[in-house]
Design a protein around this motif. Sequence first.
Motif, PDB file in Angstrom:
ATOM      1  N   LYS A 121      53.354  69.911  23.552  1.00  0.00           N
ATOM      2  CA  LYS A 121      52.701  68.907  24.400  1.00  0.00           C
ATOM      3  C   LYS A 121      51.218  69.231  24.608  1.00  0.00           C
ATOM      4  O   LYS A 121      50.355  68.364  24.435  1.00  0.00           O
ATOM      5  N   SER A 122      50.943  70.488  24.964  1.00  0.00           N
ATOM      6  CA  SER A 122      49.533  70.863  25.179  1.00  0.00           C
ATOM      7  C   SER A 122      48.763  70.835  23.866  1.00  0.00           C
ATOM      8  O   SER A 122      47.570  70.537  23.836  1.00  0.00           O
ATOM      9  N   THR A 123      49.460  71.155  22.797  1.00  0.00           N
ATOM     10  CA  THR A 123      48.807  71.109  21.493  1.00  0.00           C
ATOM     11  C   THR A 123      48.369  69.676  21.172  1.00  0.00           C
ATOM     12  O   THR A 123      47.246  69.440  20.734  1.00  0.00           O
ATOM     13  N   PHE A 157      43.104  69.706  32.241  1.00  0.00           N
ATOM     14  CA  PHE A 157      43.665  70.893  31.586  1.00  0.00           C
ATOM     15  C   PHE A 157      44.908  71.414  32.312  1.00  0.00           C
ATOM     16  O   PHE A 157      44.967  71.405  33.537  1.00  0.00           O
ATOM     17  N   GLN A 158      45.847  71.899  31.495  1.00  0.00           N
ATOM     18  CA  GLN A 158      46.995  72.567  32.107  1.00  0.00           C
ATOM     19  C   GLN A 158      46.515  73.817  32.838  1.00  0.00           C
ATOM     20  O   GLN A 158      46.993  74.136  33.920  1.00  0.00           O
ATOM     21  N   TYR A 159      45.547  74.513  32.239  1.00  0.00           N
ATOM     22  CA  TYR A 159      44.955  75.685  32.869  1.00  0.00           C
ATOM     23  C   TYR A 159      43.441  75.489  32.967  1.00  0.00           C
ATOM     24  O   TYR A 159      42.705  75.893  32.068  1.00  0.00           O
ATOM     25  N   LEU A 209      46.603  63.832  30.994  1.00  0.00           N
ATOM     26  CA  LEU A 209      46.868  64.805  32.043  1.00  0.00           C
ATOM     27  C   LEU A 209      47.929  65.780  31.564  1.00  0.00           C
ATOM     28  O   LEU A 209      49.058  65.372  31.293  1.00  0.00           O
ATOM     29  N   ASP A 210      47.558  67.046  31.430  1.00  0.00           N
ATOM     30  CA  ASP A 210      48.504  68.031  30.932  1.00  0.00           C
ATOM     31  C   ASP A 210      49.106  68.801  32.105  1.00  0.00           C
ATOM     32  O   ASP A 210      48.495  69.713  32.645  1.00  0.00           O
ATOM     33  N   GLU A 211      50.279  68.404  32.486  1.00  0.00           N
ATOM     34  CA  GLU A 211      51.011  69.063  33.576  1.00  0.00           C
ATOM     35  C   GLU A 211      50.171  69.214  34.829  1.00  0.00           C
ATOM     36  O   GLU A 211      50.181  70.252  35.480  1.00  0.00           O
ATOM     37  N   THR A 212      49.411  68.183  35.136  1.00  0.00           N
ATOM     38  CA  THR A 212      48.589  68.248  36.327  1.00  0.00           C
ATOM     39  C   THR A 212      49.450  68.352  37.582  1.00  0.00           C
ATOM     40  O   THR A 212      49.025  68.874  38.603  1.00  0.00           O
TER      41      THR A 212
HETATM   42 MG    MG Z   1      51.628  72.875  27.869  1.00  0.00          MG
END
Ligand code: MG
Lengths: 481, 262
Positions: free
Chosen positions: B40-42, B84-86, B169-172
């Motif tokens: 997913k993040s990729t 960003f997720q992070y 939105l990545d796991e916001t």
């Molecule tokens: Mg991820």
Amino acid sequence: MSTETRTIEALATQEYKYGFESDVEAETIPRGLSEDVVRRISELKGEPEWLLEWRLKAYRTWLTLEDPDWANIHHDPIDYQDIIYYAAPKRRPAPGSLDEVDPEVRRTFEKLGIPIEEQKALSGVAVDAVFDSVSVATTFRATLEKLGIIFCSFSEAVRTHPDLVRRYLGSVVPYSDNFFAALNSAVFSDGSFCYVPKGVHCPMELSTYFRINARNTGQFERTLIVADEGADVSYLEGCTAPMRDENQLHAAVVELVALDRATIKYSTVQNWYPGDKNGKGGIYNFVTKRGHCRGHDSKITWTQVETGSAITWKYPSCILQGDRSVGEFYSVAVTANYQQADTGTKMIHLGKDTRSTIVSKGISAGHGQNTYRGMVKIGRHAANARNYSQCDSLLIGDRCGAHTFPYIEIKNTSAQMEHEASTSKIGEDQIFYCRQRGLSTEDAVNMIVSGFCKQVFRELPMEFAVEAQKLLGVSLEGSVG
Amino acid sequence: MLEIRNLHARVGDKEILKGIDLRVDAGEVHAVMGPNGSGKSTLAGVLAGRPEYVVTEGSVVYRGRNLLDLQPEERAREGIFLAFQYPVEIPGVNNLYFLKAALNAVRAHRGEPELDAIEFTALVRSKMSLLGMDQELLSRPVNDGFSGGEKKRNEIFQMAVLEPALAILDETDSGLDIDALKVVAGGVNALRSPDRAAVVVTHYQRLLNYIVPDQVHVLSDGRIVRSGGRGLALELEEKGYGWLAGAEDNEPARDSRLEARA
Ligand SMILES: [Mg+2]
Ligand SMILES: Nc1ncnc2c1ncn2[C@@H]1O[C@H](COP(=O)(O)OP(=O)(O)OP(=O)(O)O)[C@@H](O)[C@H]1O
């Protein structure tokens, strides 16, 4: 290495913009160093006997000393017989008149953005322009003279104010202090002199701009600044040199004396030619700078932005002798390509309730090596001395290095010391984050570097902050304060 | 607005995306779910142009242009925003200064004049009250020392100011308390309009109570293995990923993290 890192490094290792050479007819003496050379320099400058004697003592001391080898720098041995110790433009003006300044010299300074004609000058900045071995012009002298402020070339001060020069010359940095100070004392050719009388607030920034032009020469200037009781002065120093394949030596001495309640602020933007991408050429910058807070409640602040030179070896220091005196050192040192810097400060607390602050920011990129070397010494009688030190390093890429050597010597138990240090790296994730928000890599690096440096930049007088910002290719706007 | 076809991407020697097809039209919100490590993040990173991901096959067309030809900053200026997720910390760089530079970069790209300090402050004020953003956070360096939840809020705040056309939105929602979750949802919903779209990566169907998606996709081992409506997320929550054909991961979606943060 990723493309990101390469772009970051390319930015950090931009071309040197001040590397042009001027065609100025110069009067030089033959290469090499001997007692005769020392005498010849003194004679060319028409110096009094006492100064020649002082030079000769320095020369004889120098012969007994050896190149310091403790710094974290590496270079081929310097052949001191292969250097020309004196070079001056042939056409020289009478003191105070600019009409006879060699037009090429004048153009050089204009090209560097340092106009030596008052009407073109930055308002509020008086300039002493030093070209190779001699001072070629000093602006705004009349304005300053009305207040009793003496601001002129060192040579002129020797002629017009021999008593002052004699009283203070070598009183902070004796000729025997170290190898390069001894060498400078023997062969120094010019520099700036400034005296601010009792209770006088100097209404404008004083500045010296040093330019090396002639080939194979060394530049050995001396600056002496005395702030009498209750006086204050802010002084700026800038420097550049042409791009050349061979290394050139710059060994300066700066002495500051602050009497009771006096304040001296000394700022440097050092941008000598750093050498090319492969580490060829560049200035060897071996400088001794020291301030003496001789009187009570006096204050000396060193602020330096060191972006140039192949090698930088300098430790602007404060001797805090007067009770309640204050010493400050704010530094940004950048080493890119193959540059090396070993720089820092010494804070020597002798008086009671003395305070010092050290903020050092080292930035390394390419193969640059950046060393902070600092000493804080608290003497036996320095009751309630306080020091705050902060040394931060920023790495760009992974082939550069940052090193920190703090030394502490405490002989009075009431001392309070605080030390902070950090090392960080401009990460690719930081750059990507900025780019994802629409900023170019260049803007991102500038923003991060400028954020890293802002504690130091805000100590610089406005004109210099602008210069420093340009030098780092940094947009300061808004990030300061 | 966004058309992804047969997208393959790798990092180093490892193939992570193994043929993604996804079409997001203007006005839509798509949810992307899937087990840890499924890509997913990729996917989000490839869309934003993260340099370490190499696209080996396939195409991505964004508003009629080949997205993969654009530099990350060009994509951002063209209206793509990745939360960003992070989120990354940038010590020494003031949060608002950073945001102003970002906004002006986007505006310059659109041929709009830069906002001056007064206009920018007014904009920031209005978004602050919309999102209940703390003034103190804004005056600090970007994400520096922020708590996990504060970083996520800051991402949404930036999104609100930049008003992107396509928000990813990545796991916001991960790591947010319930109030913050509503704030995030509010931020996304405020941007909903016929000419914008959003891709919301999440592990929790709870977020989708607040941001109601048009479609839900399940990513597993670099492929979209199931797409469906809102109901798919509920079903996943109940049964875990294991029941989906092609999914190798048997971890239930209702994992311990969910319990801990609920
Ligand atoms: Mg991820
Ligand atoms: N830079 C990288 N180097 C090596 N492997 C990577 C890198 N980035 C991602 N991967 C690998 O790719 C796979 C997919 O990672 P990704 O971050 O896209 O998963 P995800 O679906 O976002 O997972 P999560 O739900 O845990 O956030 C994982 O196995 C991960 O370890």
